[in-house]
Motif scaffolding. Structure first.
Motif, mmCIF file in Angstrom:
data_model
loop_
_atom_site.group_PDB
_atom_site.id
_atom_site.type_symbol
_atom_site.label_atom_id
_atom_site.label_comp_id
_atom_site.label_asym_id
_atom_site.label_seq_id
_atom_site.Cartn_x
_atom_site.Cartn_y
_atom_site.Cartn_z
ATOM 1 N N ARG A 147 28.813 39.373 33.687
ATOM 2 C CA ARG A 147 29.843 40.287 34.214
ATOM 3 C C ARG A 147 30.262 39.890 35.622
ATOM 4 N NH1 ARG A 147 26.671 44.317 31.537
ATOM 5 N NH2 ARG A 147 25.730 45.001 33.495
ATOM 6 N N ILE A 148 29.305 39.437 36.431
ATOM 7 C CA ILE A 148 29.628 38.973 37.789
ATOM 8 C C ILE A 148 30.550 37.761 37.711
ATOM 9 C CG2 ILE A 148 28.672 37.902 39.873
ATOM 10 C CD1 ILE A 148 26.170 39.650 39.446
ATOM 11 N N ASN A 149 30.192 36.812 36.840
ATOM 12 C CA ASN A 149 31.020 35.614 36.674
ATOM 13 C C ASN A 149 32.418 35.972 36.178
ATOM 14 O OD1 ASN A 149 28.711 34.183 37.348
ATOM 15 N ND2 ASN A 149 28.158 33.754 35.228
ATOM 16 N N LYS A 150 32.474 36.902 35.214
ATOM 17 C CA LYS A 150 33.759 37.314 34.649
ATOM 18 C C LYS A 150 34.612 38.037 35.680
ATOM 19 C CE LYS A 150 36.339 37.433 30.928
ATOM 20 N NZ LYS A 150 36.801 36.184 30.281
ATOM 21 N N ALA A 151 33.952 38.828 36.525
ATOM 22 C CA ALA A 151 34.688 39.568 37.553
ATOM 23 C C ALA A 151 35.371 38.616 38.524
ATOM 24 C CB ALA A 151 33.744 40.505 38.299
ATOM 25 N N PHE A 152 34.684 37.530 38.902
ATOM 26 C CA PHE A 152 35.327 36.584 39.814
ATOM 27 C C PHE A 152 36.412 35.798 39.090
ATOM 28 C CE2 PHE A 152 35.683 32.583 42.237
ATOM 29 C CZ PHE A 152 36.131 33.137 43.437
ATOM 30 N N GLU A 153 36.206 35.538 37.810
ATOM 31 C CA GLU A 153 37.229 34.847 37.022
ATOM 32 C C GLU A 153 38.532 35.646 36.990
ATOM 33 O OE1 GLU A 153 37.612 33.800 32.366
ATOM 34 O OE2 GLU A 153 35.793 33.053 33.339
ATOM 35 N N GLN A 154 38.413 36.968 37.102
ATOM 36 C CA GLN A 154 39.584 37.841 37.082
ATOM 37 C C GLN A 154 40.020 38.270 38.481
ATOM 38 O OE1 GLN A 154 38.111 40.908 34.471
ATOM 39 N NE2 GLN A 154 38.543 39.735 32.607
ATOM 40 N N SER A 155 39.418 37.680 39.504
ATOM 41 C CA SER A 155 39.767 38.028 40.879
ATOM 42 C C SER A 155 41.130 37.464 41.257
ATOM 43 C CB SER A 155 38.716 37.474 41.848
ATOM 44 O OG SER A 155 38.770 36.047 41.873
ATOM 45 N N ALA A 156 41.679 37.976 42.342
ATOM 46 C CA ALA A 156 42.996 37.510 42.800
ATOM 47 C C ALA A 156 42.958 36.024 43.129
ATOM 48 C CB ALA A 156 43.416 38.321 44.027
ATOM 49 N N GLU A 157 41.863 35.566 43.718
ATOM 50 C CA GLU A 157 41.752 34.153 44.103
ATOM 51 C C GLU A 157 41.758 33.242 42.877
ATOM 52 O OE1 GLU A 157 39.911 36.675 47.274
ATOM 53 O OE2 GLU A 157 39.595 36.494 45.107
ATOM 54 N N MET A 158 41.007 33.647 41.852
ATOM 55 C CA MET A 158 40.943 32.800 40.665
ATOM 56 C C MET A 158 42.242 32.857 39.867
ATOM 57 S SD MET A 158 39.278 30.581 38.961
ATOM 58 C CE MET A 158 37.617 30.693 39.624
ATOM 59 N N LEU A 159 42.841 34.027 39.756
ATOM 60 C CA LEU A 159 44.109 34.142 39.035
ATOM 61 C C LEU A 159 45.200 33.328 39.724
ATOM 62 C CD1 LEU A 159 44.063 37.949 38.107
ATOM 63 C CD2 LEU A 159 43.648 35.983 36.585
ATOM 64 N N LYS A 160 45.179 33.317 41.045
ATOM 65 C CA LYS A 160 46.143 32.499 41.790
ATOM 66 C C LYS A 160 45.898 31.014 41.524
ATOM 67 C CE LYS A 160 47.727 31.353 46.450
ATOM 68 N NZ LYS A 160 47.525 31.564 47.917
ATOM 69 N N THR A 161 44.632 30.621 41.506
ATOM 70 C CA THR A 161 44.285 29.228 41.236
ATOM 71 C C THR A 161 44.788 28.798 39.862
ATOM 72 O OG1 THR A 161 42.339 29.258 42.679
ATOM 73 C CG2 THR A 161 42.353 27.614 40.909
ATOM 74 N N LEU A 162 44.555 29.619 38.856
ATOM 75 C CA LEU A 162 45.025 29.292 37.509
ATOM 76 C C LEU A 162 46.547 29.194 37.462
ATOM 77 C CD1 LEU A 162 42.706 31.570 35.316
ATOM 78 C CD2 LEU A 162 42.441 29.150 35.852
ATOM 79 N N LYS A 163 47.199 30.102 38.160
ATOM 80 C CA LYS A 163 48.659 30.133 38.159
ATOM 81 C C LYS A 163 49.246 28.854 38.772
ATOM 82 C CE LYS A 163 52.533 33.123 39.595
ATOM 83 N NZ LYS A 163 53.278 32.209 40.483
ATOM 84 N N VAL A 164 48.731 28.465 39.930
ATOM 85 C CA VAL A 164 49.322 27.309 40.613
ATOM 86 C C VAL A 164 48.994 26.005 39.877
ATOM 87 C CG1 VAL A 164 49.381 28.427 42.877
ATOM 88 C CG2 VAL A 164 47.383 27.092 42.225
ATOM 89 N N ILE A 165 47.801 25.924 39.261
ATOM 90 C CA ILE A 165 47.467 24.714 38.489
ATOM 91 C C ILE A 165 48.392 24.591 37.290
ATOM 92 C CG2 ILE A 165 45.711 23.602 37.054
ATOM 93 C CD1 ILE A 165 45.119 23.400 40.005
ATOM 94 N N ASN A 166 48.642 25.704 36.594
ATOM 95 C CA ASN A 166 49.565 25.677 35.457
ATOM 96 C C ASN A 166 50.973 25.307 35.887
ATOM 97 O OD1 ASN A 166 48.543 26.501 32.648
ATOM 98 N ND2 ASN A 166 47.438 27.914 33.981
#
Length: 437
Positions: free
Chosen positions: A217-236
């Motif tokens: 759950r901790i890992n999943k929470a960071f995966e859904q964090s603003a920082e990670m979502l931004k990272t996924l967005k810019v890489i795509n």
């Protein structure tokens, strides 16, 4: 007492991330536990000396050298990355400001090279890491690391894995030479060694920490964090995946990141194409995800995790304080989980607050940076010195001096102070009761 360290690189790890930097490409700073040892080691061959002091014994615990990925990771690399590579090469919007023609050339040449049989095996880089580590330790402490093997003077041991066995073999080759290394004796490795891999027998740790759904759950929470979502967005967007329905997932991006790390570790001379899609800021986010997981699994997240390292700690103390002259050298070859738990047991690299899924921004200068503290080939060494009538301990991590919490203002710490500071660990090390459900 005046002290003299006759080597050039001295790094006291109080805030490691700010005091020691890795030179080269920016991505080399953020490869987490797949960082090759060459990027963090103290490459000095100079002898370590302190006025009025003579080294008497050394106890070392060494993570195996650079290895291949697990079978599941190899399958992901073989099955998924060729599709991503092909999409990149077929993309009319590339090259761009991030992906250059030279990167596309690397993607064009890239093919997966591993199969199931190569899983987790020590690589050529790993062999070299062990050879050079042995040679440098011999230069730093020539009084201890004799270049002639004696079964009395040296004690070596490895875990029940190919990568630690081969690491041990190349380490002793670095000490004694190829021919003499053949005569070195190793005990039969144990499946669950109580010193080298103490956590393997800790049922409570597996249930309450490693296999606890809360860790996921901790890992999943960071995966859904603003920082990670931004990272996924810019890489795509950078790779133009955002124009199609099959965007790169978090798993895809982590796979690319891991492949970047492995291929950087394997190859000194060439850049992995899988590093090219990332800026340093995105690598920091991915590195934090790794640090976060290992903090809660192998670090300070749970008291049991680091308390269970007491058998290894006690083994070290008992060896250094023993009145027996031999062995002069004890060297154990083990794994990341042992190194990290030992570091936390000692109280090193401890931040003022826990790493969480929500405090990425606050932890930019954290001490718990696995890229630095848990690379391939990571090692801890404790050296006993006789200083006039006093017995002292010097601690090295990655061949660099670290100061224990028991003596924050001195490199050499009186053994009595170490024993007093860690008395709870020494006197109450009952792994059976500690690990019982």
């Amino acid at each position: 007492m005046a002290t003299h360290l006759v080597f050039l690189t001295i790094c006291i790890f109080i805030d490691l991330s700010s005091q020691c930097s890795i030179t080269g490409y920016p991505f080399e700073n953020h490869l987490s536990s797949e960082t090759p040892y060459r990027l963090v080691s103290n490459k000095s061959f100079y002898r370590i000396q302190y006025d009025g002091c003579t080294p008497k014994k050394i106890w070392m615990v060494i993570r195996h050298g650079t290895r291949n990925p697990s079978i599941s990771k190899i399958e992901q690399i073989n099955n998924r990355l060729p599709d991503i590579r092909d999409f990149i090469l077929e993309n009319d919007n590339l090259p761009n400001g991030f992906i250059k023609n030279r990167d596309l050339d690397l993607f064009q040449k890239w093919e997966p090279t591993l199969n199931a049989e190569s899983k987790k095996k020590l690589t050529r880089e790993g062999r070299e890491e062990m050879l050079l580590l042995a040679e440098r330790m011999q230069s730093k402490f020539p009084e201890l690391f004799d270049n002639i093997y004696s079964n009395t003077s040296f004690k070596f041991k490895y875990t029940h894995t190919q990568r630690t066995k081969k690491s041990a073999l190349y380490f002793v080759t670095g000490l004694f030479g190829k021919n003499n290394a053949k005569s070195v004796w190793f005990p039969e490795p144990l499946k669950n060694d109580p010193i080298l891999r103490f956590y393997k027998s800790c049922t409570k740790w597996y249930k309450e920490v490693k296999d606890d759904p809360k860790l996921k759950r901790i890992n999943k929470a960071f995966e859904q964090s603003a920082e990670m979502l931004k990272t996924l967005k810019v890489i795509n967007e950078r790779l133009n995946f955002s124009r199609v329905s099959s965007n790169l997932s978090a798993d895809d991006v982590f796979l690319m990141y891991k492949t970047c790390a492995y291929e950087t570790a394997w190859n000194k001379q060439s850049k992995s194409p899988w590093c090219s899609p990332f800026t340093e800021e995105e690598l920091k986010v991915l590195e934090y995800a790794e640090d976060l997981e290992l903090y809660w699994q192998d670090g300070y997240g749970h008291e049991l995790t680091y308390k269970q390292a007491c058998p290894a700690f006690s083994d070290m103390i008992n060896m250094l304080i023993s009145n027996e002259t031999y062995p002069k050298v004890t060297a154990y070859f083990t794994h990341s989980g042992t190194i990290l738990k030992m570091l936390a047991h000692l109280g090193l690299y401890k931040d003022s607050e826990n790493l969480t899924a929500t405090n990425y921004g606050k932890m930019a200068n954290r001490k718990w940076r696995t890229s630095f503290i848990d690379s391939f080939g990571s090692n801890l060494a404790f050296i006993s010195f006789k200083c006039n009538k006093n017995n002292k301990i010097l601690t090295l991590h990655q061949e660099k001096v670290v100061r224990l919490p028991s003596c924050p203002n001195s490199d050499l710490c009186d053994i009595k102070e170490v024993i007093s500071y860690y008395s709870e660990s020494i006197e109450h090390c009952d792994l059976t009761s500690m690990c019982a459900i």
